[in-house]
Design an enzyme around this catalytic site. Sequence first.
Site, PDB file in Angstrom:
ATOM      1  CB  CYS A   2      -4.677  -8.513  -1.757  1.00 21.95           C
ATOM      2  SG  CYS A   2      -3.117  -9.421  -0.920  1.00 21.95           S
ATOM      3  NE  ARG A  48      -6.395  -3.333  -3.789  1.00 17.92           N
ATOM      4  CZ  ARG A  48      -6.584  -2.333  -3.106  1.00 17.92           C
ATOM      5  NH1 ARG A  48      -6.998  -1.065  -3.322  1.00 17.92           N
ATOM      6  NH2 ARG A  48      -6.608  -2.455  -1.603  1.00 17.92           N
ATOM      7  CD1 TRP A  66       2.823  -6.985  -3.188  1.00 18.90           C
ATOM      8  CD2 TRP A  66       2.570  -7.194  -0.869  1.00 18.90           C
ATOM      9  NE1 TRP A  66       3.884  -6.733  -2.428  1.00 18.90           N
ATOM     10  CE2 TRP A  66       3.609  -6.872  -1.283  1.00 18.90           C
ATOM     11  CE3 TRP A  66       1.936  -7.200   0.204  1.00 18.90           C
ATOM     12  CZ2 TRP A  66       4.591  -6.274  -0.226  1.00 18.90           C
ATOM     13  CZ3 TRP A  66       2.999  -6.889   1.516  1.00 18.90           C
ATOM     14  CH2 TRP A  66       4.382  -6.541   0.990  1.00 18.90           C
ATOM     15  CG  ASN A  99      -6.168  -6.469   1.108  1.00 17.12           C
ATOM     16  OD1 ASN A  99      -5.020  -6.900   1.389  1.00 17.12           O
ATOM     17  ND2 ASN A  99      -6.442  -5.438   0.522  1.00 17.12           N
ATOM     18  N   GLY A 100      -5.538  -8.510   4.100  1.00 17.65           N
ATOM     19  CA  GLY A 100      -5.079  -7.979   5.458  1.00 17.65           C
ATOM     20  C   GLY A 100      -4.215  -9.102   6.284  1.00 17.65           C
ATOM     21  CD  GLU A 104       8.724  10.801  -5.980  1.00 13.17           C
ATOM     22  OE1 GLU A 104       8.068  10.016  -6.761  1.00 13.17           O
ATOM     23  OE2 GLU A 104       8.868  10.390  -4.909  1.00 13.17           O
ATOM     24  CE  LYS A 126       7.967   7.008  -8.694  1.00 17.55           C
ATOM     25  NZ  LYS A 126       7.762   7.846  -7.378  1.00 17.55           N
ATOM     26  CD  GLU A 169       8.488   3.535  -6.330  1.00 23.12           C
ATOM     27  OE1 GLU A 169       7.458   3.460  -5.423  1.00 23.12           O
ATOM     28  OE2 GLU A 169       8.434   4.569  -7.199  1.00 23.12           O
ATOM     29  CG  HIS A 174      28.876  15.313   5.734  1.00 27.71           C
ATOM     30  ND1 HIS A 174      29.428  15.780   6.853  1.00 27.71           N
ATOM     31  CD2 HIS A 174      28.585  16.622   5.144  1.00 27.71           C
ATOM     32  CE1 HIS A 174      29.668  16.897   6.907  1.00 27.71           C
ATOM     33  NE2 HIS A 174      29.111  17.565   5.751  1.00 27.71           N
ATOM     34  CE  LYS A 188      -0.862   4.142  -7.411  1.00 31.26           C
ATOM     35  NZ  LYS A 188       0.132   4.846  -7.983  1.00 31.26           N
TER      36      LYS A 188
END
Length: 610
Positions: free
Chosen positions: A2, A27, A74, A100-101, A483, A487, A490, A506, A605
């Site tokens: 947020c 955010r 968010w 926010n929280g 990574e 990417k 995401e 495996h 983010k």
Amino acid sequence: MCGIVGYIGSRQAKEILLEGLKRLEYRGYDSAGITILNSKGLVTFRRPGKIADLEKELNGLSLSGTAGIAHTRWATHGYPSTINAHPHSDCTGEIAIVHNGIIENFSALKEKLIKLGHRFTSDTDTEVLAHLIEEHFEGNLETAVREALRKVEGTYGIAVISSRDPDKIVAARLGSPLVIGLANGDLILASDCSAIALHTKQVIYLDDGEMAVLKRGGSYTTTDLDNTAVTKEIEEISWDSKEIEKGGFNHFMMKEIFEQPESLQNAMRGRLLIEDGNVKVGGLNLTEEELLKINRIVIIACGTSWHAALIGEYMLEEIARIPVEVEYASEFRYRNPIVDKNTLVVVISQSGETADTLAAMREAKARGARIMGICNVVGSTIPREANAGIYLHAGPEIGVASTKAFTGQIVVLLILTLLFGRLRGFPAEDARKIMRELLKIPGLVRDTLERKNDEIRELAQQYYKSSNFLYLGRGYNFPVALEGALKLKEISYIHAEGYPAAEMKHGPIALIDENMPVVVVAIKDSVYNKVLSNIEEVKVRRGRLIAVANEDDDQIGRLVDHIITVPKTLDILSPIVTITPLQLLAYHIAVLRGCDVDKPRNLAKSVTVE
């Protein structure tokens, strides 16, 4: 998550607040809202969707007023909708709050407030705060906020205004960042500096358990929640507001990928003492004697930072010969971890505000461990609370999917590795060799970006409709496979998994057929021949093979469908070079799929809630 913006001053608040929200949209962006305080009282507009949708609704409306608060969300409690968007108000409509929280005891508080006659209109935990403030309001807004916060459990960064006590904004934080900008008599409040940098470089950072009252005319007070005055140092934003513009690129992510040659130089600038074979770390705050007492390192991180931590583990164990463990921050403090005064806990966070990482750091600190923070955002909570710290100096990273922070973290971890290595007997000449090669890396990355971008865009056209990807790597490039897969998932929403190449047998090998693209990092390193064998195993099962290989490789072409070549460097430095084409591949696939690259769905983010 947020984004919070607040403004009080001499100018019209609407445009300042909207511009601030745009700067903070990374955010959170499932809904947004704005409240302006003027002579008629509080005027609020909220709607689901992105900030552009809110701005469209406000176009043509005068909405006068020189104080206000705004929020981009968010969601944690309550589905994204108009009624759940912030700001929230009390029963009278005379108090408005952005938050926010997470208020963990909101259900119990809500039940009590309903019994007292309060009427709720949303599904959020935040609305409880508005009604608690109303319940305690007796003419002074900051007193009511202080009393309300005494009753809540959880985390918060809040901004509150009231038509019953105008000419002020009350802000408080516990676990969620807030910064105040001082702009020639005007005051701007925000979740981070990106919403402030256009107006001023002078800021103060609130710490946990602190409250600020921003008053018209430019004065402000800062206290703790017991109303004891707290003196705050005015700090300077170190970067220019132009750094949060796209600069001719279509997306921030692409801009930040192409900024990596410069951000890599910034991460190493002034830290390499090549002639001495040593490194210099300004924010270390630990003596050589204290460093030599360290017998174990635990690296704590989340997401992309966790992948960088894995590379750091390999580096530190190979060169410094010190045991290293890499932990998910979200799990660390829930399993009674073993750390002591001889343990160095390194916490990695681009924002310096990641809730899980911050909580894990505090747990380790309480158990007596030494704490070192690796962060990008100057003045954020983690470096302020750590015993020692190293900044990335990568500049603002706006794209939700991290790119330049990841490669900057690798450089900083290498510098930390050389520091420990030299103290523990790693030869100076070997350290000089690594540092000389490190200095070449920004040029190698620049060359790869300039030469390979168009080629990778064409490759993306062949695979952007795929439903699944497998990424393989070994040694230093196993974390690169992780990574690269992250990417892609995401920003393109394609299911992708990264594996050590030998682990394919495996389980994941069962997935491979002619429809499965398999990306293999296959540079000429110490495990090159092993990786070639893994490629053969994919090939005989008709997997579609894409290899990231060195430019002088004359063997791999017969085994794979596509080759993306990268320059040769030392094994320990190779992840910085090999990740670059995988960042580009993810980007171009996401663009071809019509995805919002900078603001992927369900992500934000800075993860400031557990």
